[in-house]
Write a protein that holds these residues in place. Structure first.
Motif, mmCIF file in Angstrom:
data_model
loop_
_atom_site.group_PDB
_atom_site.id
_atom_site.type_symbol
_atom_site.label_atom_id
_atom_site.label_comp_id
_atom_site.label_asym_id
_atom_site.label_seq_id
_atom_site.Cartn_x
_atom_site.Cartn_y
_atom_site.Cartn_z
ATOM 1 N N CYS A 206 0.913 -1.263 0.101
ATOM 2 C CA CYS A 206 0.128 -0.032 -0.122
ATOM 3 C C CYS A 206 0.893 1.279 -0.049
ATOM 4 O O CYS A 206 2.077 1.264 0.165
ATOM 5 N N PRO A 207 0.258 2.388 -0.320
ATOM 6 C CA PRO A 207 1.077 3.388 -0.244
ATOM 7 C C PRO A 207 1.337 3.888 1.276
ATOM 8 O O PRO A 207 0.838 3.643 2.090
ATOM 9 N N ILE A 208 2.739 4.449 1.216
ATOM 10 C CA ILE A 208 3.414 4.661 2.708
ATOM 11 C C ILE A 208 3.589 5.940 2.653
ATOM 12 O O ILE A 208 4.452 6.859 1.817
ATOM 13 N N LEU A 209 3.400 6.686 3.824
ATOM 14 C CA LEU A 209 4.135 8.124 4.188
ATOM 15 C C LEU A 209 4.703 8.078 5.497
ATOM 16 O O LEU A 209 4.336 7.671 6.481
ATOM 17 N N ALA A 210 6.055 8.378 5.342
ATOM 18 C CA ALA A 210 6.785 8.152 6.504
ATOM 19 C C ALA A 210 7.564 9.676 6.946
ATOM 20 O O ALA A 210 7.909 10.604 6.312
ATOM 21 N N VAL A 211 6.973 10.137 8.072
ATOM 22 C CA VAL A 211 7.252 11.166 8.692
ATOM 23 C C VAL A 211 8.210 11.228 9.821
ATOM 24 O O VAL A 211 8.081 10.493 10.806
ATOM 25 N N ASN A 212 9.262 12.014 9.675
ATOM 26 C CA ASN A 212 10.506 12.027 10.755
ATOM 27 C C ASN A 212 10.821 13.500 10.941
ATOM 28 O O ASN A 212 10.688 14.336 10.179
ATOM 29 N N PHE A 213 11.718 13.572 12.009
ATOM 30 C CA PHE A 213 12.202 15.156 12.089
ATOM 31 C C PHE A 213 13.728 14.988 12.180
ATOM 32 O O PHE A 213 14.406 14.277 12.969
ATOM 33 N N ALA A 214 14.064 16.282 11.841
ATOM 34 C CA ALA A 214 15.550 16.433 11.801
ATOM 35 C C ALA A 214 15.978 16.684 13.287
ATOM 36 O O ALA A 214 17.077 16.459 13.823
ATOM 37 N N ASP A 215 15.278 17.105 14.445
ATOM 38 C CA ASP A 215 15.642 17.179 15.659
ATOM 39 C C ASP A 215 15.346 16.160 16.345
ATOM 40 O O ASP A 215 15.323 16.052 17.778
ATOM 41 N N ASP A 216 15.024 15.052 15.924
ATOM 42 C CA ASP A 216 14.934 13.644 16.620
ATOM 43 C C ASP A 216 15.974 13.546 17.673
ATOM 44 O O ASP A 216 17.096 13.725 17.492
ATOM 45 N N GLU A 217 15.653 13.159 18.886
ATOM 46 C CA GLU A 217 16.555 13.052 20.141
ATOM 47 C C GLU A 217 17.798 11.908 19.988
ATOM 48 O O GLU A 217 18.717 11.840 20.321
ATOM 49 N N PHE A 218 17.293 10.964 19.129
ATOM 50 C CA PHE A 218 18.129 9.798 19.003
ATOM 51 C C PHE A 218 18.534 9.445 17.441
ATOM 52 O O PHE A 218 19.798 8.732 17.766
ATOM 53 N N TYR A 219 17.779 9.563 16.526
ATOM 54 C CA TYR A 219 18.406 8.814 15.311
ATOM 55 C C TYR A 219 18.594 9.889 14.126
ATOM 56 O O TYR A 219 18.225 10.859 14.251
ATOM 57 N N THR A 220 19.537 9.535 13.413
ATOM 58 C CA THR A 220 19.878 10.127 12.110
ATOM 59 C C THR A 220 18.812 9.888 11.087
ATOM 60 O O THR A 220 18.175 9.176 11.058
ATOM 61 N N ARG A 221 19.202 11.023 10.143
ATOM 62 C CA ARG A 221 18.072 10.631 8.885
ATOM 63 C C ARG A 221 18.357 9.461 8.334
ATOM 64 O O ARG A 221 17.540 8.656 7.671
ATOM 65 N N GLN A 222 19.837 8.821 8.280
ATOM 66 C CA GLN A 222 20.064 7.738 7.523
ATOM 67 C C GLN A 222 19.288 6.590 8.247
ATOM 68 O O GLN A 222 18.819 5.867 7.639
ATOM 69 N N ALA A 223 18.884 6.492 9.473
ATOM 70 C CA ALA A 223 18.281 5.624 10.216
ATOM 71 C C ALA A 223 16.754 5.615 9.715
ATOM 72 O O ALA A 223 16.451 4.413 9.429
ATOM 73 N N PHE A 224 16.179 6.593 9.495
ATOM 74 C CA PHE A 224 14.778 6.480 9.165
ATOM 75 C C PHE A 224 14.588 6.189 7.496
ATOM 76 O O PHE A 224 13.926 5.214 7.292
ATOM 77 N N ASP A 225 15.721 6.584 6.759
ATOM 78 C CA ASP A 225 15.557 6.364 5.308
ATOM 79 C C ASP A 225 15.920 4.875 5.123
ATOM 80 O O ASP A 225 15.356 4.180 4.099
ATOM 81 N N LYS A 226 16.870 4.299 5.820
ATOM 82 C CA LYS A 226 17.328 2.840 5.608
ATOM 83 C C LYS A 226 16.204 2.033 5.861
ATOM 84 O O LYS A 226 16.091 1.036 5.314
ATOM 85 N N PHE A 227 15.266 2.180 7.101
ATOM 86 C CA PHE A 227 14.174 1.397 7.192
ATOM 87 C C PHE A 227 12.892 1.681 5.943
ATOM 88 O O PHE A 227 12.356 0.489 5.455
ATOM 89 N N THR A 228 12.718 2.982 5.656
ATOM 90 C CA THR A 228 11.477 3.188 4.798
ATOM 91 C C THR A 228 11.908 2.472 3.328
ATOM 92 O O THR A 228 10.964 1.967 2.749
ATOM 93 N N ARG A 229 13.128 2.589 3.123
ATOM 94 C CA ARG A 229 13.385 2.152 1.792
ATOM 95 C C ARG A 229 13.195 0.655 1.556
ATOM 96 O O ARG A 229 13.387 -0.026 0.468
ATOM 97 N N HIS B 5 10.537 14.787 5.715
ATOM 98 C CA HIS B 5 11.707 15.115 6.706
ATOM 99 C C HIS B 5 11.499 16.453 7.255
ATOM 100 O O HIS B 5 12.120 17.265 6.547
ATOM 101 N N LEU B 6 10.884 16.837 8.328
ATOM 102 C CA LEU B 6 10.560 17.876 8.712
ATOM 103 C C LEU B 6 11.624 18.535 9.780
ATOM 104 O O LEU B 6 12.194 17.850 10.511
ATOM 105 N N PRO B 7 11.643 19.820 10.069
ATOM 106 C CA PRO B 7 12.738 20.319 10.881
ATOM 107 C C PRO B 7 12.354 19.979 12.242
ATOM 108 O O PRO B 7 13.283 19.474 13.161
ATOM 109 N N LYS B 8 11.121 20.193 12.740
ATOM 110 C CA LYS B 8 10.935 20.131 14.354
ATOM 111 C C LYS B 8 9.801 19.027 14.587
ATOM 112 O O LYS B 8 8.870 19.030 13.888
ATOM 113 N N GLY B 9 10.146 18.263 15.513
ATOM 114 C CA GLY B 9 9.052 17.419 16.245
ATOM 115 C C GLY B 9 9.629 16.146 16.976
ATOM 116 O O GLY B 9 8.838 15.502 17.653
ATOM 117 N N GLY B 10 11.013 16.186 17.136
ATOM 118 C CA GLY B 10 11.618 15.083 18.077
ATOM 119 C C GLY B 10 11.200 13.845 17.602
ATOM 120 O O GLY B 10 10.658 13.332 16.529
#
Length: 307
Positions: free
Chosen positions: A233-256, A268-273
């Motif tokens: 199905c369609p997937i929308l992945a929402v994550n945030f640059a100021d996440d306390e724990f993970y880098t953007r690489q961590a999110f992209d590795k999973f989603t792909r 990949h939004l600026p704020k949201g932790g």
């Protein structure tokens, strides 16, 4: 998955929620009673969408009540939140690996909703999004849309190297076994006064996954692949640059890894932790954007991204 929320404030509790009821939903395979809260819209229609929210590690379903109530009251959606087995029970629980949470608990709730409603949209927060890597293909294939919020590959080298990283390593590899052996469960709430207590094997498996670049592997090191292949199905992945724990690489590795999805989009939004998306005062404007995807599979970038 998320770190144990040692530095998070206690989970939000709400004393009165309108148009909601608590029910037990049988898990797949063993029919273990999964405690769930169902939010019903004021004017339900036969073709209304049902949204299932799967929680992060160390969270309880009450944390998601503001978002669930918003979807139900403002957008006429059925919403189900639930807790995995063993959460906050403070005792050893049978069948308590993460894949049991996925293949029995999450699968049972999704199966219940798929039988009852025409369309089911899954919202997975952190570990809740990881459920799709482990769910039976027969469940994944029936989901209409999937919203991943801060869902990630938890390999340690994809973490941000900060204080939260040091606390993660300490809780996973130094404190884990002494605490589990003393209490008989992982006492996140009892000892650290944050998150929830949970079965020992959940933390043990998470610690093993965090040492593996592929993350989602069985006890023999074989990668779980069926879930990634069966979610179409369609997937929308929402994550945030100021996440306390993970880098953007961590999110992209999973989603792909979801190669078969008909449409994958990432915001990949600026704020949201890692947690703030589900807090109404901080994210109401973003909720108004995300609901377009939940209802219509619209993945257009939100207007607030440019603010």
């Amino acid at each position: 998955m998320n770190y144990l929320r040692i530095i998070q404030k206690p989970i939000l509790t709400i004393s009165s929620i309108r148009h909601s009821s608590t029910i037990n939903i049988p898990a797949l395979i063993d029919s273990y009673p999964i405690e769930a809260t169902v939010f019903e819209p004021k004017s339900p229609s036969p073709d209304s969408v049902c949204v299932v929210i799967s929680e992060a590690t160390g969270s309880r379903r009450q944390f998601y009540f503001p978002f669930a109530q918003y979807l139900s009251e403002q957008h006429n959606l059925h919403v189900v939140t639930y807790d995995y087995r063993g959460i906050h029970e403070r005792k050893p629980t049978q069948w308590n690996l993460v894949e049991h949470w996925a293949r029995r608990d999450c699968a049972g709730v999704l199966s219940y909703c798929l039988d009852k409603y025409n369309e089911v949209v899954h919202v997975g927060h952190s570990l809740g999004g990881n459920m799709h890597a482990l769910l039976p293909s027969s469940i994944n294939e029936k989901i209409s849309r999937t919203l991943l919020v801060s869902a990630t590959n938890s390999y340690l080298m994809y973490h941000k190297w900060n204080l939260a990283f040091l606390l993660t390593c300490s809780s996973l590899y130094i404190l884990r076994e002494p605490l589990c052996r003393f209490y008989g469960y992982y006492p996140a709430r009892t000892v650290f006064r944050a998150g929830v207590d949970m079965p020992s094997n959940i933390i043990r498996q998470w610690a093993r996954w965090a040492l593996n670049r592929q993350c989602f592997v069985d006890e023999n090191g074989q990668v779980f692949t069926d879930g990634f292949q069966s979610l179409k199905c369609p997937i929308l992945a929402v994550n945030f640059a100021d996440d306390e724990f993970y880098t953007r690489q961590a999110f992209d590795k999973f989603t792909r890894l979801f190669h078969q999805s008909s449409n994958i989009q990432t915001w990949h939004l600026p704020k949201g932790g890692h947690f703030s998306f589900f807090k109404e005062k901080q994210s109401l404007e973003l909720w108004n954007e995300v609901v377009r995807f939940i209802k219509y599979a619209d993945t257009k970038l939100p207007t607030i991204i440019n603010k």
